[in-house]
Structure formats: C-alpha cells, structure tokens
Design a protein around this motif. Sequence first.
Motif, PDB file in Angstrom:
ATOM      1  N   GLY A  84      -9.225 -30.156 -26.883  1.00 20.89           N
ATOM      2  CA  GLY A  84      -9.743 -30.799 -28.078  1.00 20.89           C
ATOM      3  C   GLY A  84      -8.747 -31.722 -28.755  1.00 20.89           C
ATOM      4  N   LYS A  85      -7.525 -31.268 -28.911  1.00 17.81           N
ATOM      5  CA  LYS A  85      -6.492 -32.068 -29.580  1.00 17.81           C
ATOM      6  C   LYS A  85      -6.283 -33.399 -28.862  1.00 17.81           C
ATOM      7  CE  LYS A  85      -1.524 -32.050 -30.404  1.00 17.81           C
ATOM      8  NZ  LYS A  85      -0.278 -31.405 -30.059  1.00 17.81           N
ATOM      9  N   ASN A  86      -6.193 -33.354 -27.543  1.00 20.55           N
ATOM     10  CA  ASN A  86      -5.951 -34.569 -26.758  1.00 20.55           C
ATOM     11  C   ASN A  86      -7.187 -35.466 -26.719  1.00 20.55           C
ATOM     12  OD1 ASN A  86      -4.370 -32.190 -24.824  1.00 20.55           O
ATOM     13  ND2 ASN A  86      -3.205 -33.756 -25.898  1.00 20.55           N
ATOM     14  N   GLY A  87      -8.344 -34.869 -26.599  1.00 20.53           N
ATOM     15  CA  GLY A  87      -9.581 -35.643 -26.606  1.00 20.53           C
ATOM     16  C   GLY A  87      -9.796 -36.344 -27.933  1.00 20.53           C
ATOM     17  N   LYS A  88      -9.494 -35.641 -29.025  1.00 14.38           N
ATOM     18  CA  LYS A  88      -9.632 -36.251 -30.348  1.00 14.38           C
ATOM     19  C   LYS A  88      -8.663 -37.416 -30.519  1.00 14.38           C
ATOM     20  CE  LYS A  88     -11.563 -32.349 -32.812  1.00 14.38           C
ATOM     21  NZ  LYS A  88     -11.518 -31.517 -34.000  1.00 14.38           N
ATOM     22  N   GLU A  89      -7.466 -37.271 -29.959  1.00 20.02           N
ATOM     23  CA  GLU A  89      -6.493 -38.368 -30.018  1.00 20.02           C
ATOM     24  C   GLU A  89      -7.040 -39.591 -29.281  1.00 20.02           C
ATOM     25  OE1 GLU A  89      -1.788 -39.231 -28.979  1.00 20.02           O
ATOM     26  OE2 GLU A  89      -2.810 -37.589 -27.959  1.00 20.02           O
ATOM     27  N   MET A  90      -7.660 -39.379 -28.120  1.00 19.45           N
ATOM     28  CA  MET A  90      -8.242 -40.491 -27.365  1.00 19.45           C
ATOM     29  C   MET A  90      -9.369 -41.149 -28.165  1.00 19.45           C
ATOM     30  SD  MET A  90      -6.560 -40.691 -24.584  1.00 19.45           S
ATOM     31  CE  MET A  90      -5.292 -39.597 -23.965  1.00 19.45           C
ATOM     32  N   LEU A  91     -10.225 -40.334 -28.764  1.00 18.61           N
ATOM     33  CA  LEU A  91     -11.330 -40.881 -29.557  1.00 18.61           C
ATOM     34  C   LEU A  91     -10.816 -41.705 -30.723  1.00 18.61           C
ATOM     35  CD1 LEU A  91     -13.748 -37.821 -29.575  1.00 18.61           C
ATOM     36  CD2 LEU A  91     -14.081 -40.001 -28.377  1.00 18.61           C
ATOM     37  N   GLU A  92      -9.771 -41.203 -31.363  1.00 20.35           N
ATOM     38  CA  GLU A  92      -9.190 -41.917 -32.500  1.00 20.35           C
ATOM     39  C   GLU A  92      -8.616 -43.270 -32.068  1.00 20.35           C
ATOM     40  OE1 GLU A  92      -6.952 -40.380 -36.427  1.00 20.35           O
ATOM     41  OE2 GLU A  92      -5.989 -39.824 -34.543  1.00 20.35           O
TER      42      GLU A  92
ATOM     43  N   LEU B 250      -9.575 -44.986 -29.607  1.00 21.21           N
ATOM     44  CA  LEU B 250     -10.683 -45.835 -29.193  1.00 21.21           C
ATOM     45  C   LEU B 250     -11.620 -46.203 -30.340  1.00 21.21           C
ATOM     46  CD1 LEU B 250     -11.384 -44.147 -25.770  1.00 21.21           C
ATOM     47  CD2 LEU B 250     -10.454 -46.433 -26.158  1.00 21.21           C
ATOM     48  N   GLY B 251     -11.256 -45.817 -31.564  1.00 23.11           N
ATOM     49  CA  GLY B 251     -12.027 -46.230 -32.722  1.00 23.11           C
ATOM     50  C   GLY B 251     -13.263 -45.407 -33.007  1.00 23.11           C
ATOM     51  N   LYS B 252     -13.358 -44.239 -32.407  1.00 26.66           N
ATOM     52  CA  LYS B 252     -14.483 -43.334 -32.668  1.00 26.66           C
ATOM     53  C   LYS B 252     -14.033 -42.261 -33.646  1.00 26.66           C
ATOM     54  CE  LYS B 252     -17.475 -45.078 -29.721  1.00 26.66           C
ATOM     55  NZ  LYS B 252     -18.791 -45.573 -30.091  1.00 26.66           N
ATOM     56  N   ASP B 253     -14.993 -41.653 -34.325  1.00 27.21           N
ATOM     57  CA  ASP B 253     -14.683 -40.573 -35.261  1.00 27.21           C
ATOM     58  C   ASP B 253     -14.290 -39.334 -34.468  1.00 27.21           C
ATOM     59  OD1 ASP B 253     -14.512 -38.611 -37.205  1.00 27.21           O
ATOM     60  OD2 ASP B 253     -16.461 -39.072 -38.112  1.00 27.21           O
TER      61      ASP B 253
ATOM     62  N   ILE C 212     -21.110 -41.534 -27.913  1.00 26.00           N
ATOM     63  CA  ILE C 212     -21.338 -42.382 -26.745  1.00 26.00           C
ATOM     64  C   ILE C 212     -20.522 -43.662 -26.843  1.00 26.00           C
ATOM     65  CG2 ILE C 212     -23.331 -43.508 -27.818  1.00 26.00           C
ATOM     66  CD1 ILE C 212     -24.620 -43.590 -24.999  1.00 26.00           C
ATOM     67  N   PHE C 213     -20.067 -44.113 -25.694  1.00 23.74           N
ATOM     68  CA  PHE C 213     -19.552 -45.468 -25.516  1.00 23.74           C
ATOM     69  C   PHE C 213     -20.641 -46.182 -24.741  1.00 23.74           C
ATOM     70  CE2 PHE C 213     -15.549 -43.087 -25.809  1.00 23.74           C
ATOM     71  CZ  PHE C 213     -14.860 -43.841 -26.738  1.00 23.74           C
TER      72      PHE C 213
ATOM     73  N   ASP D  75      -9.915 -52.298 -23.018  1.00 24.99           N
ATOM     74  CA  ASP D  75      -8.784 -53.111 -23.485  1.00 24.99           C
ATOM     75  C   ASP D  75      -7.915 -52.338 -24.471  1.00 24.99           C
ATOM     76  OD1 ASP D  75      -9.636 -55.210 -21.912  1.00 24.99           O
ATOM     77  OD2 ASP D  75     -10.595 -56.297 -23.570  1.00 24.99           O
ATOM     78  N   THR D  76      -8.555 -51.614 -25.387  1.00 22.81           N
ATOM     79  CA  THR D  76      -7.818 -50.823 -26.383  1.00 22.81           C
ATOM     80  C   THR D  76      -6.999 -49.728 -25.718  1.00 22.81           C
ATOM     81  OG1 THR D  76      -9.509 -51.259 -28.055  1.00 22.81           O
ATOM     82  CG2 THR D  76      -8.085 -49.355 -28.425  1.00 22.81           C
ATOM     83  N   LEU D  77      -7.607 -49.034 -24.766  1.00 22.77           N
ATOM     84  CA  LEU D  77      -6.898 -47.946 -24.092  1.00 22.77           C
ATOM     85  C   LEU D  77      -5.754 -48.490 -23.232  1.00 22.77           C
ATOM     86  CD1 LEU D  77      -6.860 -44.906 -23.951  1.00 22.77           C
ATOM     87  CD2 LEU D  77      -8.472 -45.007 -22.039  1.00 22.77           C
ATOM     88  N   LYS D  78      -5.961 -49.614 -22.581  1.00 21.35           N
ATOM     89  CA  LYS D  78      -4.883 -50.225 -21.786  1.00 21.35           C
ATOM     90  C   LYS D  78      -3.700 -50.603 -22.684  1.00 21.35           C
ATOM     91  CE  LYS D  78      -7.349 -52.110 -17.819  1.00 21.35           C
ATOM     92  NZ  LYS D  78      -7.775 -53.356 -17.118  1.00 21.35           N
TER      93      LYS D  78
END
Length: 107
Positions: free
Chosen positions: A17-25, A27-30, A37-38, A48-51
């Motif tokens: 959860g901690k790592n997934g939430k960091e990825m979502l953050e 990527l501009g998601k709540d 969904i993306f 582009d953002t993740l790269k």
Amino acid sequence: MLIIFKSPASGDVIMFGKNGKEMLEVLGKDKDDAKGIFTVEQLPAAIDTLKAAIAADKARQADKGDDEDDQDAKPGGGGVSFFQRAVPLLELLERSLKDKEPVTWGV
C-alpha cells in the motif's frame, strides 16, 4: 494492504500500500482513493510523468553513490529504490497504451 494495478494488456502489478500510494501520488491520482482508473487518454501523460520521476530517482541514486565511493561496499545493499519499484508499473502502462486498454486499481 496491497494495491494491485490491472490491465487486460498485461499481468498485474502488485505493490504494498505505501509504495502503491506513492506511485499514485507521483502520477497525480488521489492516493487515498481505494479504486481508480488511468484511461487510455491519460496513459501518455502518466507514462511521461513516471519516466521523469524514474530519471530523477536514478540521478539521486547516482549522486548518492558518488558520495559513498570512498567507503567499503556494504553487504546486502540498501533497499529497493523508487525507480526499481516503478519500472514494472511503467511497463504495464506502456503495454496498456500500445493495446489501448485502461489501467485500474482496487477493482
């Protein structure tokens, strides 16, 4: 808690959860949304953002490594860095864009 990113284009990407939430953050998601969904239209910007975030983390790791060159190697290494966690998600996003499939989590 786990966050599972899913797409018909590829296998699931499972993160704590901690790592997934960091990825979502990043990527501009709540990060507190239990599901989301993306869309196919959002995938190019997300990629582009993740790269960019991966490149920034690699640069930080390289700078950190330069500072530690004088020390003896530490057994067992450090931990898992952001870019190491992000690469599987990046690959999922790229495959999903290629196949024109959305990426979801929590569903």
